[in-house]
Write an enzyme that holds these catalytic residues in place. Structure first.
Site, mmCIF file in Angstrom:
data_model
loop_
_atom_site.group_PDB
_atom_site.id
_atom_site.type_symbol
_atom_site.label_atom_id
_atom_site.label_comp_id
_atom_site.label_asym_id
_atom_site.label_seq_id
_atom_site.Cartn_x
_atom_site.Cartn_y
_atom_site.Cartn_z
ATOM 1 N N ILE A 1 22.743 -8.655 -2.169
ATOM 2 C CA ILE A 1 21.764 -8.218 -1.478
ATOM 3 C C ILE A 1 20.308 -8.603 -1.868
ATOM 4 O O ILE A 1 19.313 -8.273 -1.128
ATOM 5 C CB ILE A 1 21.749 -6.810 -1.120
ATOM 6 C CG1 ILE A 1 21.669 -6.004 -2.478
ATOM 7 C CG2 ILE A 1 22.980 -6.188 -0.364
ATOM 8 C CD1 ILE A 1 21.616 -4.611 -2.286
ATOM 9 N N GLY B 1 16.812 -12.644 -8.134
ATOM 10 C CA GLY B 1 15.547 -13.060 -8.786
ATOM 11 C C GLY B 1 15.767 -13.783 -9.993
ATOM 12 O O GLY B 1 16.975 -14.221 -10.246
ATOM 13 N N GLY B 2 14.789 -14.255 -10.889
ATOM 14 C CA GLY B 2 15.156 -15.257 -11.724
ATOM 15 C C GLY B 2 15.811 -14.295 -12.975
ATOM 16 O O GLY B 2 16.352 -15.293 -13.714
ATOM 17 N N MET B 3 15.913 -13.464 -12.941
ATOM 18 C CA MET B 3 16.330 -12.498 -14.249
ATOM 19 C C MET B 3 17.660 -11.844 -13.617
ATOM 20 O O MET B 3 18.247 -11.169 -14.617
ATOM 21 C CB MET B 3 15.559 -11.814 -14.664
ATOM 22 C CG MET B 3 14.958 -10.552 -14.296
ATOM 23 S SD MET B 3 13.807 -9.515 -15.357
ATOM 24 C CE MET B 3 13.745 -8.014 -14.331
ATOM 25 N N VAL C 1 21.344 -8.628 -7.345
ATOM 26 C CA VAL C 1 21.809 -7.407 -7.149
ATOM 27 C C VAL C 1 22.703 -7.363 -5.748
ATOM 28 O O VAL C 1 22.494 -8.009 -5.066
ATOM 29 C CB VAL C 1 20.135 -6.519 -6.391
ATOM 30 C CG1 VAL C 1 20.534 -5.110 -6.017
ATOM 31 C CG2 VAL C 1 19.153 -6.482 -7.421
ATOM 32 N N LYS D 1 22.791 -3.958 -10.156
ATOM 33 C CA LYS D 1 21.802 -4.934 -10.514
ATOM 34 C C LYS D 1 22.249 -5.561 -11.960
ATOM 35 O O LYS D 1 22.489 -4.910 -12.783
ATOM 36 C CB LYS D 1 20.545 -4.409 -10.757
ATOM 37 C CG LYS D 1 19.488 -5.395 -11.106
ATOM 38 C CD LYS D 1 18.126 -4.874 -11.041
ATOM 39 C CE LYS D 1 17.175 -6.106 -11.196
ATOM 40 N NZ LYS D 1 15.634 -5.518 -10.975
ATOM 41 N N ASP E 1 5.606 -3.336 -14.565
ATOM 42 C CA ASP E 1 5.810 -4.523 -13.695
ATOM 43 C C ASP E 1 5.767 -4.024 -12.067
ATOM 44 O O ASP E 1 6.596 -3.938 -11.367
ATOM 45 C CB ASP E 1 7.167 -4.908 -13.809
ATOM 46 C CG ASP E 1 7.555 -6.154 -13.090
ATOM 47 O OD1 ASP E 1 6.555 -6.781 -12.581
ATOM 48 O OD2 ASP E 1 8.648 -6.380 -12.862
#
Length: 350
Positions: A19, A22-24, A27, A42, A133
């Site tokens: 779903i 991201g770069g790290m 999910v 995640k 963040d």
């Protein structure tokens, strides 16, 4: 989809589909078998290969976040690692959007959203946790329209906008405080800056600073003057100025102070309700389903009652063949007496 999909296995979870990515991290929507519920799983992927303690640091931070029980903070259900390079945590599956879909039309609703965020951040700060963040994607909504802060302190591996190798720049570029951009000491006032940057973007529809590259944006956070709001929303300017002050000492010193200032804003914009109140369709659907289920449940019962009533009425109308016969001999004699008398007149005895 990612290469993780071909081999990732998390004990106790059945992965349904991806779903987000991201770069790290990636999910997934997953099914937690022990509690029979859907969760957002995640899976963190360390980008800095030579950081041997990344798993330990991730677990330590996740344990802190797991203790943040607050209505405006997304909780963590579970945290762990499959191997040295595969970290994960499970959290509630919130499928009602994030702040990127929030359309500002109403001061009262914006005040309510910002108040919830201030309360969530204030609670985290009181526990010694700084988010670091803040960005619209990390501010979610539940099915009732309540605002939820996600991804507290989980910034251990890097994407292009997350880390440098030694002097760590933690945060998303457009919401980065000047001290974060300069790799200086970060405290709760950095979160106040980030929340101010989000507020500016909600009010104007554009980031507070933008440039052709990340370095240009970072330098703008450090050196560029705070932009002026359009006249339509100029009544928010004082709050923007204090949130986005270059020096932490010139900002609001706590989320409680920021909340008080937000609650003191006199609403001037009112062009209808915003996205946060659109939980009512879900409530309407739930009510409709309840009505349908009730009808399905009680319909056979009502049918049985009607059938019993028909049988009862039929039984009452049917003659009772078991009643005792009535003695009608006297009536029969009364009917035959005139005939016998006529026979006597017609045939006299000799």
């Amino acid at each position: 989809m990612t290469s993780l999909d071909n081999h990732i296995r998390i004990p106790g979870y059945r992965i349904i589909r991806q779903i987000g990515e991201g770069g790290m991290s990636v999910v997934y929507l997953a099914y937690q078998e022990s509690l029979k519920r859907e969760v957002a799983l995640k899976i963190m992927r360390p980008v800095i290969a030579d950081e041997s303690n990344v798993v330990k640091r991730f677990k330590q931070e996740a344990e802190i976040i797991a203790k943040l029980y607050h209505p405006n903070i997304v909780s963590i259900y579970d945290v762990g690692s499959v191997d040295e390079n595969t970290l994960f945590y499970a959290m509630p599956y919130l499928q009602h959007g994030d702040l990127t879909g929030f359309a500002y039309h109403n001061d009262e609703e914006l005040i309510a959203v910002m108040t919830g965020l201030c309360q969530g951040f204030a609670y985290a700060h009181a526990q010694g946790v700084v988010h670091r963040d803040i960005k619209p994607e990390n501010i979610l909504f539940d099915q009732f329209g309540n605002v939820k802060i996600a991804d507290f302190g989980i910034a251990l591996s890097s994407g292009r906008r997350r880390f440098t190798k030694d002097q760590r720049i933690v945060g998303s570029i457009h919401y980065l405080s000047p001290e974060q951009a300069r790799s200086k000491h970060v405290d709760a006032r950095s979160d106040i800056y980030g929340l101010g940057a989000i507020l500016y973007e909600v009010l104007t529809g554009k980031p507070v600073f933008d440039a052709a590259d990340d370095l240009g944006v970072m330098m703008a956070h450090v050196d560029s003057p705070i932009p002026r709001l359009p006249s339509r929303v100029a009544h928010w300017q004082d709050i923007i100025d204090r949130c986005l002050a270059k020096s932490p000492n010139q900002r609001f010193q706590s989320m409680q102070a920021l909340q008080q200032a937000i609650e003191a804003v006199t609403p001037k914009v009112n062009q209808g309700r915003v996205r946060r109140l659109k939980a009512w369709p879900y409530l309407l659907v739930s009510l409709l389903m309840l009505v349908i289920m009730s009808a399905w449940w009680f319909w056979p019962v009502e049918q049985d009652r009607n059938a019993d009533l028909v049988i009862q009425q039929s039984a009452e109308q049917k003659p009772d063949t078991h009643k005792q016969p009535v003695d009608d001999s006297a009536g029969q004699q009364a009917q035959t007496a005139p005939i016998q008398a006529l026979d006597a007149v017609s045939n006299p005895e000799p």
